[in-house]
Design a protein around this motif. Structure first.
Motif, PDB file in Angstrom:
ATOM      1  N   LYS A   3      -2.393  22.168  12.240  1.00 57.26           N
ATOM      2  CA  LYS A   3      -3.575  22.935  12.665  1.00 57.26           C
ATOM      3  C   LYS A   3      -4.788  22.487  11.886  1.00 57.26           C
ATOM      4  O   LYS A   3      -4.710  22.210  10.691  1.00 57.26           O
ATOM      5  N   LYS A   4      -5.915  22.413  12.581  1.00 59.68           N
ATOM      6  CA  LYS A   4      -7.170  22.086  11.921  1.00 59.68           C
ATOM      7  C   LYS A   4      -7.649  23.302  11.148  1.00 59.68           C
ATOM      8  O   LYS A   4      -7.604  24.434  11.632  1.00 59.68           O
ATOM      9  N   ARG A   5      -8.099  23.054   9.951  1.00 61.63           N
ATOM     10  CA  ARG A   5      -8.497  24.155   9.060  1.00 61.63           C
ATOM     11  C   ARG A   5     -10.024  24.309   9.088  1.00 61.63           C
ATOM     12  O   ARG A   5     -10.736  23.318   8.905  1.00 61.63           O
ATOM     13  N   ILE A   6     -10.464  25.558   9.306  1.00 62.97           N
ATOM     14  CA  ILE A   6     -11.904  25.839   9.480  1.00 62.97           C
ATOM     15  C   ILE A   6     -12.325  26.935   8.502  1.00 62.97           C
ATOM     16  O   ILE A   6     -11.619  27.932   8.299  1.00 62.97           O
ATOM     17  N   LEU A   7     -13.498  26.742   7.888  1.00 63.03           N
ATOM     18  CA  LEU A   7     -14.104  27.718   6.980  1.00 63.03           C
ATOM     19  C   LEU A   7     -15.291  28.376   7.701  1.00 63.03           C
ATOM     20  O   LEU A   7     -16.119  27.660   8.260  1.00 63.03           O
ATOM     21  N   ILE A   8     -15.344  29.736   7.683  1.00 60.81           N
ATOM     22  CA  ILE A   8     -16.416  30.487   8.370  1.00 60.81           C
ATOM     23  C   ILE A   8     -17.409  30.992   7.326  1.00 60.81           C
ATOM     24  O   ILE A   8     -17.016  31.653   6.356  1.00 60.81           O
ATOM     25  N   ALA A   9     -18.709  30.656   7.510  1.00 69.27           N
ATOM     26  CA  ALA A   9     -19.772  31.162   6.640  1.00 69.27           C
ATOM     27  C   ALA A   9     -20.711  32.028   7.490  1.00 69.27           C
ATOM     28  O   ALA A   9     -21.538  31.500   8.245  1.00 69.27           O
ATOM     29  N   GLU A  10     -20.571  33.377   7.411  1.00 65.54           N
ATOM     30  CA  GLU A  10     -21.326  34.338   8.248  1.00 65.54           C
ATOM     31  C   GLU A  10     -21.655  35.557   7.378  1.00 65.54           C
ATOM     32  O   GLU A  10     -20.770  36.138   6.739  1.00 65.54           O
ATOM     33  N   PHE A  26      -7.429  29.949  19.650  1.00 68.65           N
ATOM     34  CA  PHE A  26      -7.407  28.543  20.082  1.00 68.65           C
ATOM     35  C   PHE A  26      -6.499  27.656  19.207  1.00 68.65           C
ATOM     36  O   PHE A  26      -6.429  26.449  19.394  1.00 68.65           O
ATOM     37  N   GLY A  27      -5.822  28.255  18.243  1.00 66.32           N
ATOM     38  CA  GLY A  27      -4.839  27.501  17.440  1.00 66.32           C
ATOM     39  C   GLY A  27      -5.384  26.898  16.182  1.00 66.32           C
ATOM     40  O   GLY A  27      -4.712  26.056  15.554  1.00 66.32           O
ATOM     41  N   TYR A  28      -6.540  27.335  15.728  1.00 61.97           N
ATOM     42  CA  TYR A  28      -7.078  26.819  14.483  1.00 61.97           C
ATOM     43  C   TYR A  28      -6.617  27.685  13.318  1.00 61.97           C
ATOM     44  O   TYR A  28      -6.250  28.848  13.495  1.00 61.97           O
ATOM     45  N   GLN A  29      -6.684  27.166  12.110  1.00 60.75           N
ATOM     46  CA  GLN A  29      -6.355  27.912  10.896  1.00 60.75           C
ATOM     47  C   GLN A  29      -7.650  28.199  10.156  1.00 60.75           C
ATOM     48  O   GLN A  29      -8.379  27.279   9.795  1.00 60.75           O
ATOM     49  N   VAL A  30      -7.919  29.467   9.923  1.00 63.90           N
ATOM     50  CA  VAL A  30      -9.130  29.870   9.200  1.00 63.90           C
ATOM     51  C   VAL A  30      -8.761  29.964   7.716  1.00 63.90           C
ATOM     52  O   VAL A  30      -7.907  30.748   7.318  1.00 63.90           O
ATOM     53  N   VAL A  31      -9.374  29.113   6.888  1.00 66.43           N
ATOM     54  CA  VAL A  31      -9.034  29.073   5.465  1.00 66.43           C
ATOM     55  C   VAL A  31      -9.869  30.063   4.657  1.00 66.43           C
ATOM     56  O   VAL A  31      -9.568  30.298   3.472  1.00 66.43           O
ATOM     57  N   GLY A  32     -10.900  30.666   5.293  1.00 63.40           N
ATOM     58  CA  GLY A  32     -11.691  31.622   4.554  1.00 63.40           C
ATOM     59  C   GLY A  32     -12.919  32.066   5.329  1.00 63.40           C
ATOM     60  O   GLY A  32     -13.353  31.371   6.254  1.00 63.40           O
ATOM     61  N   MET A  33     -13.460  33.230   4.918  1.00 61.07           N
ATOM     62  CA  MET A  33     -14.713  33.745   5.495  1.00 61.07           C
ATOM     63  C   MET A  33     -15.608  34.131   4.333  1.00 61.07           C
ATOM     64  O   MET A  33     -15.214  34.918   3.469  1.00 61.07           O
ATOM     65  N   VAL A  34     -16.791  33.521   4.281  1.00 57.16           N
ATOM     66  CA  VAL A  34     -17.719  33.773   3.184  1.00 57.16           C
ATOM     67  C   VAL A  34     -19.069  34.176   3.779  1.00 57.16           C
ATOM     68  O   VAL A  34     -19.358  33.886   4.946  1.00 57.16           O
ATOM     69  N   SER A  35     -19.916  34.780   2.917  1.00 56.30           N
ATOM     70  CA  SER A  35     -21.211  35.297   3.427  1.00 56.30           C
ATOM     71  C   SER A  35     -22.410  34.714   2.708  1.00 56.30           C
ATOM     72  O   SER A  35     -23.544  34.981   3.078  1.00 56.30           O
ATOM     73  N   SER A  36     -22.167  33.920   1.639  1.00 50.22           N
ATOM     74  CA  SER A  36     -23.297  33.384   0.881  1.00 50.22           C
ATOM     75  C   SER A  36     -23.175  31.865   0.764  1.00 50.22           C
ATOM     76  O   SER A  36     -22.101  31.274   0.943  1.00 50.22           O
ATOM     77  N   GLY A  37     -24.308  31.229   0.413  1.00 50.27           N
ATOM     78  CA  GLY A  37     -24.321  29.787   0.251  1.00 50.27           C
ATOM     79  C   GLY A  37     -23.448  29.329  -0.914  1.00 50.27           C
ATOM     80  O   GLY A  37     -22.762  28.303  -0.840  1.00 50.27           O
ATOM     81  N   ALA A  38     -23.505  30.083  -1.988  1.00 47.62           N
ATOM     82  CA  ALA A  38     -22.714  29.705  -3.163  1.00 47.62           C
ATOM     83  C   ALA A  38     -21.222  29.745  -2.857  1.00 47.62           C
ATOM     84  O   ALA A  38     -20.442  28.883  -3.273  1.00 47.62           O
ATOM     85  N   GLU A  39     -20.814  30.803  -2.107  1.00 46.24           N
ATOM     86  CA  GLU A  39     -19.394  30.940  -1.771  1.00 46.24           C
ATOM     87  C   GLU A  39     -18.916  29.806  -0.855  1.00 46.24           C
ATOM     88  O   GLU A  39     -17.795  29.295  -1.011  1.00 46.24           O
ATOM     89  N   VAL A  40     -19.741  29.419   0.088  1.00 47.76           N
ATOM     90  CA  VAL A  40     -19.302  28.365   1.015  1.00 47.76           C
ATOM     91  C   VAL A  40     -19.096  27.037   0.285  1.00 47.76           C
ATOM     92  O   VAL A  40     -18.174  26.262   0.586  1.00 47.76           O
ATOM     93  N   LEU A  41     -19.960  26.779  -0.736  1.00 46.45           N
ATOM     94  CA  LEU A  41     -19.783  25.546  -1.503  1.00 46.45           C
ATOM     95  C   LEU A  41     -18.487  25.583  -2.315  1.00 46.45           C
ATOM     96  O   LEU A  41     -17.749  24.585  -2.390  1.00 46.45           O
ATOM     97  N   ALA A  42     -18.191  26.755  -2.886  1.00 52.59           N
ATOM     98  CA  ALA A  42     -16.987  26.883  -3.702  1.00 52.59           C
ATOM     99  C   ALA A  42     -15.719  26.737  -2.857  1.00 52.59           C
ATOM    100  O   ALA A  42     -14.765  26.035  -3.233  1.00 52.59           O
ATOM    101  N   LYS A  43     -15.668  27.439  -1.698  1.00 49.33           N
ATOM    102  CA  LYS A  43     -14.488  27.378  -0.841  1.00 49.33           C
ATOM    103  C   LYS A  43     -14.291  25.978  -0.225  1.00 49.33           C
ATOM    104  O   LYS A  43     -13.163  25.522  -0.032  1.00 49.33           O
ATOM    105  N   LEU A  51     -13.576  21.550   9.030  1.00 44.00           N
ATOM    106  CA  LEU A  51     -14.850  21.919   9.678  1.00 44.00           C
ATOM    107  C   LEU A  51     -15.367  23.213   9.049  1.00 44.00           C
ATOM    108  O   LEU A  51     -14.570  24.064   8.631  1.00 44.00           O
ATOM    109  N   VAL A  52     -16.720  23.325   8.973  1.00 40.00           N
ATOM    110  CA  VAL A  52     -17.359  24.551   8.486  1.00 40.00           C
ATOM    111  C   VAL A  52     -18.263  25.080   9.608  1.00 40.00           C
ATOM    112  O   VAL A  52     -19.110  24.349  10.116  1.00 40.00           O
ATOM    113  N   LEU A  53     -17.994  26.374  10.015  1.00 40.01           N
ATOM    114  CA  LEU A  53     -18.899  27.067  10.940  1.00 40.01           C
ATOM    115  C   LEU A  53     -19.907  27.829  10.084  1.00 40.01           C
ATOM    116  O   LEU A  53     -19.547  28.762   9.360  1.00 40.01           O
ATOM    117  N   MET A  54     -21.172  27.422  10.149  1.00 35.45           N
ATOM    118  CA  MET A  54     -22.167  27.890   9.188  1.00 35.45           C
ATOM    119  C   MET A  54     -23.314  28.611   9.895  1.00 35.45           C
ATOM    120  O   MET A  54     -23.949  28.043  10.792  1.00 35.45           O
TER     121      MET A  54
END
Length: 822
Positions: A3-10, A26-43, A51-54
């Motif tokens: 599975k493709k791993r996707i990080l959500i930044a919302e 759709f069969g993707y793996q969500v590795v995390g959900m973050v809400s700030s810029g700093a968190e998205v860089l760390a994850k 892929l990152v949905l930003m």
């Protein structure tokens, strides 16, 4: 499929949760959900998502565009923007980060799915292009390296470094192997820790597991490198990596092995495989070129060294003259030795000297003819001896060999190698003279030792001669008894023959004459020698002879006088060792066949049949020190005046010359044994004469000249009894006058050698000057080799030793007269 791993930044949690459910649908793996810029860089750094949905608007100081810019720089992770803003300014700011998608809220699920798939595909394509570009850069860099680098160590080390530095591979290594498949050069690049451990492994002479792939042609692909090399100490580094391994070879000739470690995802890429093999092929070609260059360098160096050595040999070889000729016999080159021996060509005309003085048994050979023969047959000429005159004008002897060498296609030159053997010839001549002198000295020593025996035999012979003659004279005063007188006279003849044979034995033994080898029956020589020795040996010494020779089994090819000398010397030494106390002298003769083990104890002999003569005494014997030196010239243990110490040295030389051997056994107090081995001669036995046949007769006219009246009268009566017309003269000058008065009055001349006024040689020379066809027989009581040579030179037909029997006279006269009439 992974599975493709996707990080959500919302920044809005409800929207984020809704997106999560859609992605998982759709069969993707969500590795995390973050809400700030700093968190998205760390994850992103922690999970390395595909892929990152930003969202552009995020909590905190860093918005989505700024965060995407950092992610692109650090991780090259694809980003899709999710935003409710579509104004031109926001779009321009988002373009700078090169996003993989831009979706406006609200959006449909299918639109999101499509955008994600396109972004993932685009990202994978860009990564693949980037990797292939890195490999292409590596190929380019390696090719540039190949062009400029000719040092093998630097070439393979720099090649590994370039493959890794261009991010083509995680690790690269090259092993070069020798013909025994032993690693003799290594290069590795990648992790410093891996490099260190690899070098330590090789220093311990441990073989990496991948060496086993050396025998596999083509490309080897290892999906999990660690599993393919379970014994490799470096397997811990390759648990999540695959590998390409291939042989470095050109035209089927392998030089070594090259391998690279790379991500497993790249293993199935056909272009990747092709590019790796291209790099390996280029490196192999470069290594082959370096090998070839080094091989040529070594060959050229060896050629220069060989040329220098040959030039040094040619120039400085002592005493070996080397000269080169063309087919026409023109001299092309020569060395210093040739100048020293023959002189420089331009001064002394060495080519002409060779042309004139290269000779063989058939006479002078023209140098051009010799070169033509060597050219035609391809075989060397010589070695051939020839006479030359050195620069000082002195005559010398050289031995030359001529052979051809190829110089160009279809062209040849001829080399003549000569050695000045003048000194060797002189030394050989001196050695032969010295050996002859040694033998003669020893003979005279033996004659002196046997003087008593000689006198004893002669006195017995004289007693018989005088006694029977006196009896015959007394018988004439009484009533003649013809039968008894005949018997007395036969006894006189018999005693005279014994005297003749004794004199001949002494002369044969003592004379200085050239060696004449012929078949010799050793048993007869031994019998004569023992008969000769017996009167000289004290009665306290018993002689035991065991001569086991039948039907010529004891025949050897030798000079009879030398065999006689061997027997006499050994027996004389034996009885002298027993003079004080007496003892037994044993002489035995037998024929033996030497094979294998006996040959090992007498290494100078070859397998075959030998006549073995053994002389054993019961005397005092010898210790080891004396036994080791008995064959040295002049070594003796006898008192002064009792011997020269030459006897055994001369005997040793005779036996060695006959290809035989001497074995000595002796111990103090136990006597000595000498064993002589001589090669058995298997030819036909010497024919015996039939003395019962009648004596040849004739009617020719013979002039007899001898200064002893009884001899002249005896020969005249003897020849007249055979039917010849004889004129006997006792004065050589008177004989010459009689001949000169009527040269055609005689058919044959018989003359003594030693006479006053004119010797037999001088008389013969004057007679032959007047009548060259007249046959002459020269007679003497002593054999001298110089007389024989002069006789042949003058033209005298025959030389007879006195006393001469009627049969010898008759047969010799008929043979010479028959030859003269031919």
């Amino acid at each position: 499929m992974d599975k493709k791993r996707i990080l959500i930044a919302e920044d809005e949690a409800i929207v984020a949760e809704d997106i999560r459910r859609t992605l998982e649908k759709f069969g993707y793996q969500v590795v995390g959900m973050v809400s700030s810029g700093a968190e998205v860089l760390a994850k992103t750094a922690e999970f390395n998502p595909d892929l990152v949905l930003m969202d552009i608007v995020l909590q905190g100081k860093m918005n989505g565009i700024e965060a995407a810019e950092v992610i692109q720089t650090r991780h090259q992770t694809p980003v899709i923007f999710l935003t409710a803003y579509a104004d031109a300014a926001t779009l321009e700011r988002a373009k700078v980060t090169e996003p993989f998608g831009y979706i406006l809220k609200p959006f449909e699920d299918q639109s999101l799915h499509t955008a994600i798939e396109i972004a993932l595909y685009k990202s994978q394509a860009q990564k693949r292009i980037a990797h292939l570009n890195a490999v292409l850069r590596a190929v380019r860099n390696v090719n540039q390296l190949i062009v400029r680098e000719q040092d093998l160590d630097r070439l393979i080390q720099q090649a590994c470094r370039l493959l890794v530095e261009t991010r083509g591979y995680h690790q690269a290594w090259i092993f070069l192997l020798d013909s025994d498949l032993e690693i003799f050069k290594t290069a590795t690049a990648g992790s410093a820790e891996r490099d260190r451990e690899m070098l330590e492994l090789l220093e311990q002479r441990l073989r990496p597991g991948c060496i086993g792939f050396f025998h596999q042609p083509g490309l080897t692909i290892l999906s999990v490198l660690a599993d393919s090399c379970p014994t490799c100490p470096l397997r811990q580094y390759y648990e999540k990596e695959g590998a390409f391994i291939t042989r470095l070879e050109i035209a089927g000739e392998p030089y070594g092995l090259m391998g690279v470690a790379l991500p497993q995802a790249m293993l199935g890429d056909v272009e990747e495989q092709s590019l790796f093999q291209e790099v390996a092929g280029d490196l192999a070609f470069a290594i082959h070129g370096i090998y070839l260059t080094e091989k040529n360098r070594l060959a050229e160096e060896e050629r220069r060294q060989t040329e220098a050595r040959l030039h040094a040999i040619f120039s400085y070889a002592p005493n070996v003259a080397i000269q080169g000729f063309d087919r026409q016999g023109r001299m092309l080159f020569w060395n210093k030795a040739a100048e020293a021996i023959f002189g420089r060509p331009e001064i002394n005309g060495v080519a002409d000297i060779f042309d004139d003085l290269l000779t063989d048994k058939n006479g002078r050979q023209n140098l051009k003819m010799i070169l033509a023969e060597v050219d035609r047959t391809g075989l060397p000429y010589g070695p051939q001896e020839f006479v030359f005159h050195n620069p000082a004008g002195h005559q010398g002897i050289a031995k030359a060999t001529i052979f051809s060498i190829p110089v160009e296609q279809g062209s040849k030159e001829f080399i003549c190698m000569s050695v000045d053997i003048t000194d060797l010839k002189q030394e050989e001549e001196n050695r032969v003279k010295l050996e002859a002198q040694l033998r003669q000295t020893q003979k005279m020593e033996a004659i002196g030792t046997l003087a008593g025996g000689i006198a004893h035999d002669f006195n017995n012979i004289l007693a018989a001669l005088l006694g029977y003659t006196e009896l015959s004279l007394l018988g004439l005063d009484l009533e003649p008894d013809q039968e008894q007188i005949r018997k007395n006279l036969e006894a006189v003849i018999q005693a005279g023959n014994r005297a003749r044979d004794l004199v001949r034995q002494i002369l044969t033994f003592s004379r200085q004459s050239e060696e004449k080898q012929k078949p010799v029956q050793v048993s007869l020589v031994v019998q004569e020698a023992l008969k000769f020795l017996r009167p000289s040996i004290p009665t306290t010494i018993e002689i035991q002879a065991h001569l086991d020779a039948k039907n010529g089994d004891d025949m050897v090819w030798a000079d009879p006088a030398q065999i006689y000398q061997v027997v006499m010397n050994l027996c004389t030494n034996a009885y002298q060792a027993m003079q004080e106390r007496g003892g037994i002298l044993r002489v035995s003769l037998t024929n033996i066949l030497l094979r294998n083990e006996p040959i090992q104890t007498i290494p100078q002999l070859q397998e075959g049949s030998y006549v073995k003569l053994t002389v054993r005494d019961t005397g005092q014997g010898m210790d080891a020190w004396v036994k080791d030196r008995i064959f040295e010239p002049y070594f003796t243990t006898k008192k002064p005046g009792e011997g020269t110490g030459l006897g055994l040295s001369v005997i040793h030389g005779i036996v060695m010359h006959l290809n035989g051997a001497i074995v000595v056994y002796s111990e103090p107090g136990r006597g000595s044994t000498f064993q002589i081995y001589l090669p058995h001669w298997k030819g036909t036995s010497v024919p015996r004469l039939d003395y019962a046949a009648s004596i040849p007769r004739g009617q020719e006219r013979i002039l007899v000249v001898d200064d002893e009246p009884p001899i002249a009268d005896l020969v005249q009566q003897l020849l007249q009894r055979l039917g010849y017309q004889v004129t006997a003269v006792t004065n050589s000058q008177e004989a010459l006058k009689i001949f000169q008065a009527n040269p055609d009055a005689f058919d044959l001349v018989i003359t003594d050698l030693t006479m006053p006024h004119l010797t037999g040689l001088e008389l013969s020379r004057k007679i032959l000057q007047r009548r060259a066809d007249l046959p002459i027989i020269l007679c003497s009581g002593y054999s001298d080799i110089t007389v024989a040579a002069e006789m042949r030179k003058i033209g005298i037909k025959e030389y007879l030793m006195k006393p001469i029997s009627a049969r010898t006279y008759g047969e010799t006269i008929r043979r010479i007269l028959a030859t003269s009439k031919e």
